[in-house]
Design a protein around this motif. Structure first.
Motif, PDB file in Angstrom:
ATOM      1  N   VAL A  29     -30.702  40.472 -33.367  1.00  0.00           N
ATOM      2  CA  VAL A  29     -31.652  40.016 -32.357  1.00  0.00           C
ATOM      3  C   VAL A  29     -31.135  40.439 -30.984  1.00  0.00           C
ATOM      4  O   VAL A  29     -30.202  39.841 -30.451  1.00  0.00           O
ATOM      5  CB  VAL A  29     -31.836  38.488 -32.422  1.00  0.00           C
ATOM      6  CG1 VAL A  29     -32.913  38.040 -31.454  1.00  0.00           C
ATOM      7  CG2 VAL A  29     -32.174  38.051 -33.849  1.00  0.00           C
ATOM      8  N   VAL A  30     -31.734  41.484 -30.406  1.00  0.00           N
ATOM      9  CA  VAL A  30     -31.306  42.010 -29.118  1.00  0.00           C
ATOM     10  C   VAL A  30     -32.516  42.092 -28.202  1.00  0.00           C
ATOM     11  O   VAL A  30     -33.541  42.667 -28.564  1.00  0.00           O
ATOM     12  CB  VAL A  30     -30.655  43.399 -29.249  1.00  0.00           C
ATOM     13  CG1 VAL A  30     -30.290  43.958 -27.877  1.00  0.00           C
ATOM     14  CG2 VAL A  30     -29.420  43.323 -30.140  1.00  0.00           C
ATOM     15  N   GLY A  31     -32.383  41.508 -27.012  1.00  0.00           N
ATOM     16  CA  GLY A  31     -33.450  41.559 -26.027  1.00  0.00           C
ATOM     17  C   GLY A  31     -32.903  41.294 -24.645  1.00  0.00           C
ATOM     18  O   GLY A  31     -31.717  40.973 -24.478  1.00  0.00           O
ATOM     19  N   GLU A  32     -33.761  41.411 -23.644  1.00  0.00           N
ATOM     20  CA  GLU A  32     -33.337  41.067 -22.289  1.00  0.00           C
ATOM     21  C   GLU A  32     -33.206  39.555 -22.120  1.00  0.00           C
ATOM     22  O   GLU A  32     -32.512  39.087 -21.224  1.00  0.00           O
ATOM     23  CB  GLU A  32     -34.332  41.639 -21.273  1.00  0.00           C
ATOM     24  CG  GLU A  32     -34.286  43.159 -21.188  1.00  0.00           C
ATOM     25  CD  GLU A  32     -35.204  43.712 -20.118  1.00  0.00           C
ATOM     26  OE1 GLU A  32     -36.075  42.952 -19.626  1.00  0.00           O
ATOM     27  OE2 GLU A  32     -35.080  44.893 -19.771  1.00  0.00           O
TER      28      GLU A  32
ATOM     29  N   GLN B   9     -37.491  37.542 -24.271  1.00  0.00           N
ATOM     30  CA  GLN B   9     -37.807  38.504 -23.225  1.00  0.00           C
ATOM     31  C   GLN B   9     -37.585  39.898 -23.797  1.00  0.00           C
ATOM     32  O   GLN B   9     -36.454  40.302 -24.083  1.00  0.00           O
ATOM     33  CB  GLN B   9     -36.910  38.257 -22.004  1.00  0.00           C
ATOM     34  CG  GLN B   9     -37.364  38.917 -20.729  1.00  0.00           C
ATOM     35  CD  GLN B   9     -36.519  38.462 -19.538  1.00  0.00           C
ATOM     36  OE1 GLN B   9     -35.572  37.671 -19.687  1.00  0.00           O
ATOM     37  NE2 GLN B   9     -36.837  38.945 -18.363  1.00  0.00           N
ATOM     38  N   ASN B  10     -38.666  40.634 -24.011  1.00  0.00           N
ATOM     39  CA  ASN B  10     -38.604  41.914 -24.713  1.00  0.00           C
ATOM     40  C   ASN B  10     -37.970  43.018 -23.870  1.00  0.00           C
ATOM     41  O   ASN B  10     -37.941  42.961 -22.645  1.00  0.00           O
ATOM     42  CB  ASN B  10     -40.004  42.354 -25.128  1.00  0.00           C
ATOM     43  CG  ASN B  10     -40.603  41.470 -26.202  1.00  0.00           C
ATOM     44  OD1 ASN B  10     -39.922  41.085 -27.144  1.00  0.00           O
ATOM     45  ND2 ASN B  10     -41.880  41.139 -26.064  1.00  0.00           N
ATOM     46  N   VAL B  11     -37.506  44.061 -24.597  1.00  0.00           N
ATOM     47  CA  VAL B  11     -36.972  45.267 -23.968  1.00  0.00           C
ATOM     48  C   VAL B  11     -37.940  46.420 -24.230  1.00  0.00           C
ATOM     49  O   VAL B  11     -38.109  46.840 -25.373  1.00  0.00           O
ATOM     50  CB  VAL B  11     -35.599  45.652 -24.549  1.00  0.00           C
ATOM     51  CG1 VAL B  11     -35.008  46.827 -23.771  1.00  0.00           C
ATOM     52  CG2 VAL B  11     -34.663  44.484 -24.561  1.00  0.00           C
ATOM     53  N   ASP B  12     -38.635  46.894 -23.221  1.00  0.00           N
ATOM     54  CA  ASP B  12     -39.464  48.111 -23.323  1.00  0.00           C
ATOM     55  C   ASP B  12     -40.306  48.135 -24.601  1.00  0.00           C
ATOM     56  O   ASP B  12     -40.318  49.131 -25.335  1.00  0.00           O
ATOM     57  CB  ASP B  12     -38.572  49.363 -23.273  1.00  0.00           C
ATOM     58  CG  ASP B  12     -37.811  49.466 -21.964  1.00  0.00           C
ATOM     59  OD1 ASP B  12     -38.310  48.958 -20.945  1.00  0.00           O
ATOM     60  OD2 ASP B  12     -36.716  50.057 -21.975  1.00  0.00           O
TER      61      ASP B  12
END
Length: 506
Positions: free
Chosen positions: A384-387, A425-428
């Protein structure tokens, strides 16, 4: 009580010593045995001479009202490091724990703690770390210093935005060089027995943290905190070679992200991150390592000016932590839960900094989030990776037995738990949806029904897991931990994860 002691000394001169120790405002009395007549020297007995060797007096053992041995002064414990982590392999090495309990009046709390560890994992990771935790160098203060170098030859990378990135456990992708009249080929294959490196990359990290907290002028449990951190990241394609499984010809997700532009060229190989932290803290925990009641709240604003690389990656994040420990049966059974959230407030954050949880104080050696034994146990590390993200840990901590052994206080405990987390908070995300089109323009992809390996077409959801742990606790400060957990959704990994190491998660 004092008058009784004075009368006893007057009427019974054979009493050698009496000692009164105040522990948590509870009186504890340690009395040496009186000398009996059989122990008095006789006329023919040998009297000690000036040159005769006198036996050394044994240090008195002091107990608190719970029957626990009160630790005083320095305690040094060199130990082998033997552990296991399903994501990293078997761990081996050595460490030393150094405690100073002062006069024992704060026990089980310590005044100072230092730790040095050198260890490695069989899957290619190396840990070199020192940290020190110092209380009351200044009145009502805490100083934490942490420095380490960590290498990871098989660092997991599953893409951005959680479930928006597909997970194929048995996929490997071969890159075939083009002929004179053709494009370079990508060939998707699915084989559970083939050793794939599709979700692997390299990461080497140097880390330095210094954090300080002190009480405000009002409120006994209210603190301000400041911190300075520095990280150097060396990122890249996996460098391990294996001719049988053609590692050098396998394409990785990291390379697809780089070629599609989701990972930009000026961040692809890593960089430097300098952080300045400002925190507000409310802390009523009764103990740091093994709390059984109280609350801990930390709100940290982290500014990261891009003063070294100058690539335009200055950013500000906000991190909040809420921990609550609810006693159910005195100190034997505790319900504990933690909520963590982190979001990008301003600026642009490089992808390699998104893995980091920007708390003021770190409980575990790893500062990565989210997925694995540092956050949501049981799901794949870095799944799980995001801003921005949030996660929950909830567990019951049951001390099933307590005893004394080799002059130390021991407890055996279990902790069944449930964890959950998600990207907030999504990344691109818009670019992620069309990134596969750019890959198809660059490569001839087969088979014809090849899958989109970058975007799943799904929205992010809650990632959940469950498991149970076993703890061996010495003096409430040194904790050996073994935990097993499993993701409740196969998209987060379908294997049972086992983690053997140190300390409670929070």
């Amino acid at each position: 009580m004092m008058s009784m002691l004075l009368m006893s000394l007057v009427l019974q001169p054979e009493v050698v010593a009496q000692r009164l120790v105040d522990e948590n405002q509870k009186a504890v009395l340690t009395v040496q045995k009186p000398i009996t007549n059989s122990q008095q020297p006789t006329a023919n007995s040998q009297q000690p001479t000036a040159n005769s060797q006198q036996p050394k007096a044994k240090k008195e053992k002091i107990y608190n009202e719970k029957g626990e041995l009160i630790k005083q002064g320095w305690n040094i414990g060199p130990l082998p490091v033997v552990g296991y982590n399903s994501d990293l392999g078997f761990q081996y090495g050595a460490c030393v724990d150094i405690f100073n309990y002062g006069d024992g009046s704060r026990y089980p709390k310590f005044d100072y703690k230092m730790n040095l560890e050198v260890s490695a994992y069989t899957k290619g990771s190396l840990n070199l770390r020192f940290y020190g935790d110092f209380y009351n160098l200044l009145p009502n203060s805490r100083l934490f210093v942490d420095a380490g170098y960590f290498t990871d030859k098989r660092f997991e990378f599953y893409g951005f935005n959680g479930y928006a990135s597909p997970l194929y456990d048995d996929i490997y992708v071969l890159s075939q060089q083009p002929t004179a009249n053709s494009q370079q080929q990508l060939i998707e294959n699915f084989d559970p027995d083939f050793k794939s490196v599709f979700y692997r990359m390299k990461r080497n990290q140097f880390r330095f943290n210094s954090s300080f907290r002190s009480q405000f002028g009002f409120g006994e449990n209210i603190y301000y905190g400041v911190g300075l951190s520095y990280f150097n990241y060396d990122m890249g394609r996996i460098e391990i070679q294996n001719e049988e499984y053609q590692y050098d010809k396998q394409m990785t997700l990291y390379e697809l992200y780089r070629e599609s532009g989701l990972i930009k060229e000026n961040e692809a190989d890593g960089g430097n991150v300098t952080q300045l932290k400002l925190s507000f803290i409310y802390d009523t925990k009764n103990h740091d390592s093994d709390p059984t009641r109280g609350t801990y709240f930390e709100a940290t604003l982290t500014g990261a000016p891009d003063i070294i690389d100058g690539e335009g990656y200055s950013h500000v994040t906000f991190n909040a932590v809420w921990q609550h420990y609810v006693p159910i049966i005195k100190e034997d059974l505790t319900f504990a839960y933690r909520v963590v959230t982190q979001n990008l407030v301003a600026g642009d954050i490089p992808y390699y900094a998104m893995f980091n949880s920007n708390m003021l104080f770190y409980k575990k050696m790893s500062t990565d989030a989210m997925g694995g034994n540092n956050s949501v146990r049981g799901i794949n590390r870095n799944r799980v990776v995001g801003e921005g993200y949030a996660w929950l840990n909830a567990e019951l901590r049951w001390k099933i037995v307590g005893f004394q052994f080799i002059n130390q206080n021991w407890n055996i405990a279990i902790n069944p738990f449930l964890d959950a987390g998600m990207v907030t908070q999504n990344v691109d995300l818009a670019e992620q949806k069309t990134a596969w089109n750019k890959i198809e323009e660059k490569y001839q992809i087969s088979p014809e029904d090849a899958k989109d390996l970058i975007y799943s077409g799904l929205d992010e959801g809650i990632h959940t897991s469950a498991g149970c742990g076993l703890k061996i606790i010495m003096n409430k400060n040194f904790i050996i931990s073994a935990e097993a957990a499993k993701a409740l959704d196969a998209r987060d990994g379908d294997n049972l994860k086992v983690y053997i190491g140190f300390n409670y998660l929070f």
